[in-house]
Design a protein around this motif. Structure first.
Motif, PDB file in Angstrom:
ATOM      1  N   LEU A 135      40.507  72.200 102.798  1.00 56.32           N
ATOM      2  CA  LEU A 135      39.098  72.422 102.964  1.00 56.32           C
ATOM      3  C   LEU A 135      38.423  72.398 101.681  1.00 56.32           C
ATOM      4  N   ARG A 136      39.273  72.677 100.581  1.00 53.87           N
ATOM      5  CA  ARG A 136      38.657  72.606  99.027  1.00 53.87           C
ATOM      6  C   ARG A 136      37.950  71.421  98.791  1.00 53.87           C
ATOM      7  N   ILE A 137      39.122  70.342  98.989  1.00 56.04           N
ATOM      8  CA  ILE A 137      38.788  69.028  98.680  1.00 56.04           C
ATOM      9  C   ILE A 137      37.664  68.702  99.444  1.00 56.04           C
ATOM     10  N   ILE A 138      37.530  68.973 100.856  1.00 58.07           N
ATOM     11  CA  ILE A 138      36.271  68.444 101.497  1.00 58.07           C
ATOM     12  C   ILE A 138      35.071  69.015 100.982  1.00 58.07           C
ATOM     13  N   PHE A 139      35.166  70.114 100.486  1.00 60.34           N
ATOM     14  CA  PHE A 139      33.944  71.111  99.976  1.00 60.34           C
ATOM     15  C   PHE A 139      33.555  70.176  98.641  1.00 60.34           C
ATOM     16  N   ILE A 140      34.411  69.979  97.707  1.00 57.62           N
ATOM     17  CA  ILE A 140      34.259  69.077  96.549  1.00 57.62           C
ATOM     18  C   ILE A 140      33.713  67.779  96.928  1.00 57.62           C
ATOM     19  N   ALA A 141      33.984  67.130  98.007  1.00 56.62           N
ATOM     20  CA  ALA A 141      33.470  65.779  98.206  1.00 56.62           C
ATOM     21  C   ALA A 141      32.101  66.051  98.707  1.00 56.62           C
ATOM     22  N   ILE A 142      31.974  66.874  99.457  1.00 54.78           N
ATOM     23  CA  ILE A 142      30.494  67.125  99.995  1.00 54.78           C
ATOM     24  C   ILE A 142      29.542  67.426  98.769  1.00 54.78           C
ATOM     25  N   ILE A 143      29.919  68.222  97.831  1.00 57.61           N
ATOM     26  CA  ILE A 143      28.990  68.493  96.572  1.00 57.61           C
ATOM     27  C   ILE A 143      28.942  67.340  95.883  1.00 57.61           C
ATOM     28  N   ILE A 144      29.840  66.475  95.845  1.00 52.33           N
ATOM     29  CA  ILE A 144      29.661  65.120  95.017  1.00 52.33           C
ATOM     30  C   ILE A 144      28.687  64.231  95.777  1.00 52.33           C
ATOM     31  N   PHE A 145      28.835  64.256  97.034  1.00 45.78           N
ATOM     32  CA  PHE A 145      27.782  63.347  97.620  1.00 45.78           C
ATOM     33  C   PHE A 145      26.156  63.839  97.818  1.00 45.78           C
TER      34      PHE A 145
ATOM     35  N   TYR B 220      48.886  77.810 105.830  1.00 46.49           N
ATOM     36  CA  TYR B 220      47.494  78.228 105.614  1.00 46.49           C
ATOM     37  C   TYR B 220      46.988  77.776 104.325  1.00 46.49           C
ATOM     38  N   LEU B 221      48.260  77.629 103.351  1.00 46.39           N
ATOM     39  CA  LEU B 221      47.786  77.298 101.854  1.00 46.39           C
ATOM     40  C   LEU B 221      47.606  75.784 101.971  1.00 46.39           C
ATOM     41  N   GLN B 222      48.016  74.906 102.830  1.00 45.13           N
ATOM     42  CA  GLN B 222      47.924  73.661 102.871  1.00 45.13           C
ATOM     43  C   GLN B 222      46.131  73.259 103.603  1.00 45.13           C
ATOM     44  N   LEU B 223      46.102  74.054 104.359  1.00 49.23           N
ATOM     45  CA  LEU B 223      44.678  74.128 104.888  1.00 49.23           C
ATOM     46  C   LEU B 223      43.613  74.467 104.162  1.00 49.23           C
ATOM     47  N   PHE B 224      43.820  75.663 103.217  1.00 46.61           N
ATOM     48  CA  PHE B 224      42.965  75.727 102.402  1.00 46.61           C
ATOM     49  C   PHE B 224      42.542  74.865 101.240  1.00 46.61           C
ATOM     50  N   ARG B 225      43.825  74.142 100.798  1.00 47.83           N
ATOM     51  CA  ARG B 225      43.690  73.146  99.904  1.00 47.83           C
ATOM     52  C   ARG B 225      42.846  71.959 100.428  1.00 47.83           C
TER      53      ARG B 225
END
Length: 382
Positions: A12-22, A5-10
Motif C-alpha cells: 500500500l505504501r508503494i502504491i501511495f508513493i506511485a499515486i503521488i508521483i503521477f 500484514y507487514l507485506q500488505l502495508f509495504r
C-alpha cells in the motif's frame, strides 16, 4: 500473520508513493506548464487543413479546420508510458533497496543484541528470542551449551592440575626430609657399623629416586603447556620398534614379574613420526605394566586392512570403572587418586598419546571388562 500484514502495508505504501508521483506529473503539466504544453501539443499533434469552397455569392473562400495526428499521439503515449514505467520501477527499486537495507540492519542489530543478552545472561533462549528467530535461537542454544561444556572441561582440568601440583609439592617434602635425615645420621655417626650404614644409604637412595620421580612429574606438567607437537613422518618398521621397546622395559617387567607376548609380523610398516609414536607406545606399555597383576602376560598384536593398521595392548589387572574409563584420556587424570601409590604420573601420558594419534589421523580407545584392559590404536597405512 504479522508478516502478512507487514507485506500488505509495504505494498500500500508503494502504491501511495506511485499515486503521488503521477499526480505530481499531472499537476506540473496541467497547471504549471499549461500554456507551453498546449503550444507544444498543437505543434506536434495538431494539423491545420485548408479546403477551398465557393460561397453563395460565387466567391471562392478557404475553410480552415484542425485534425489530430493519432499515430504520432499513440507513439508518444507509448514512449511516455514506457518511460514512466521505467522511472517508477527504478524509484520503487531504489526505495525498496534502501528500505530492505535498513530493515536488514535493524534485524542484525536486534539479533546481535539478543545474542549478547542470551550469551551474557542466565535467561532461557525462548525468553530472549521471539518466534521469528527460532532458527537462530536453536543455533545459539547449541553454541552456548558447547561453550559451557568446554569451559567446564577446562575448569575440571585446571582443578585437577592445581590439586596435582599441591599434592606433588606436599609429597616432595616427605622423601626430601628422609634423605636429609639419613644423610645427617651418616654424617654424624662416622663409626656406624657397615651393615647399618648400607641400610641407611639404601633408604636414602630409594627416597632420592622417589624425589626424582616427583620432580619429573612437575616438569612434565609445566612442559605440557609449553610444547607444540609437530610431526616429522617417515616409514616405520613397527615390528622392530616394538621389539626394541620391550627390551628396554625388561628390567621393569622383571620387577613386576610380567612378560610380553609380541605378535607382530616382521614386515609390518606404517607411515608416521617414529619419535612421537614411540612415546605413545611407551606410555601405554608403561601403564600396562604398572596396572597389571604380578606374573601376568601383556599381549601386543596387530590387525591390518587395506587402509589402516590396528595395534592392541592388553593386560590383566583391576577392571577400570566406566566413569574413569571415559576420562582416561583427559589431561591430569589419574586412575589412582591416592598419591601414595607409585602407579601413574602427572596424568598426561594418555592425553599426550591421544593428541599424537589424532595428529596422525588415527584413533585411540580403551576397553576394560572382566579384569582385562585393552588399548586399541588405529593408524592409516599411508
Amino acid at each position: 500473520m504479522k508478516s502478512k500484514y507487514l507485506q500488505l502495508f509495504r505494498m500500500l505504501r508503494i502504491i501511495f508513493i506511485a499515486i503521488i508521483i503521477f499526480y505530481g506529473l499531472y499537476y506540473l503539466i496541467d497547471q504549471v506548464f499549461n500554456g507551453a504544453f498546449v503550444n507544444w501539443f498543437t505543434d506536434h499533434f495538431i494539423s491545420l487543413q485548408y479546403e477551398p469552397y465557393e460561397s453563395v455569392d460565387g466567391v471562392v473562400q478557404t475553410s480552415i479546420y484542425t485534425t489530430l495526428n493519432w499515430y504520432e499521439l499513440k507513439m508518444f503515449i507509448f514512449g511516455l508510458s514506457i518511460t514512466g514505467i521505467i522511472i517508477v520501477t527504478v524509484v520503487i527499486f531504489v526505495i525498496s533497496h534502501f528500505y530492505a537495507n535498513r530493515k536488514i540492519k535493524e534485524a542484525l542489530s536486534n539479533a546481535r543484541q539478543m545474542m549478547r543478552d542470551y550469551m551474557g545472561g542466565e535467561k532461557e533462549a525462548k525468553e530472549v528470542f521471539p518466534k521469528e528467530y527460532a532458527e537462530i535461537s536453536s543455533q545459539m542454544l547449541e553454541i552456548k551449551s558447547a561453550m559451557q561444556h568446554h569451559e567446564q572441561i577446562l575448569r575440571d582440568e585446571a582443578n585437577r592440575k592445581n590439586d596435582l601440583i599441591v599434592y606433588l609439592t606436599h609429597d616432595l617434602k616427605t622423601p626430601l626430609t628422609s634423605v636429609i635425615g639419613y644423610l645427617s645420621l651418616l654424617d654424624e655417626a662416622t663409626d656406624m657399623p657397615s651393615e647399618q650404614k648400607n641400610k641407611y644409604i639404601g633408604i636414602a637412595l630409594d627416597k632420592s629416586h622417589r624425589l626424582e620421580k616427583l620432580i619429573n612429574e612437575l616438569f612434565e606438567i609445566t612442559r605440557y603447556n609449553l610444547q607444540q607437537i609437530e610431526l616429522e613422518k617417515e616409514s616405520i618398521d613397527l615390528s622392530y620398534m616394538l621389539v626394541q621397546m620391550t627390551d628396554e622395559f625388561y628390567p621393569l617387567l622383571q620387577t613386576h614379574g610380567n612378560t610380553i607376548n609380541l605378535d607382530v609380523k616382521e614386515d609390518t610398516f606404517l607411515y608416521g613420526d617414529p619419535i612421537k609414536l614411540a612415546r605413545v607406545f611407551n606410555n601405554i606399555l608403561k601403564n600396562a605394566i604398572a596396572y597389571s597383576y604380578q606374573d601376568t602376560e601383556i599381549k601386543i598384536w596387530t590387525e591390518k586392512t587395506d587402509t589402516e593398521l590396528a595395534l592392541y595392548f592388553r593386560n590383566k589387572g583391576r577392571t577400570i570403572p566406566p566413569r574413569k574409563l571415559n576420562a582416561i584420556f583427559e589431561k591430569f587424570f589419574r586412575l589412582d587418586e591416592a598419591r601414595t601409590t607409585n602407579t601413574g604420573g602427572a596424568g598426561l601420558g594418555l592425553a599426550i598419546a591421544k593428541e599424537i594419534i589424532t595428529l596422525h589421523q588415527g584413533t585411540i580407545t580403551a576397553k576394560s571388562e572382566n579384569e582385562w584392559t585393552t588399548f586399541c590404536i588405529t593408524l592409516p597405512l599411508n
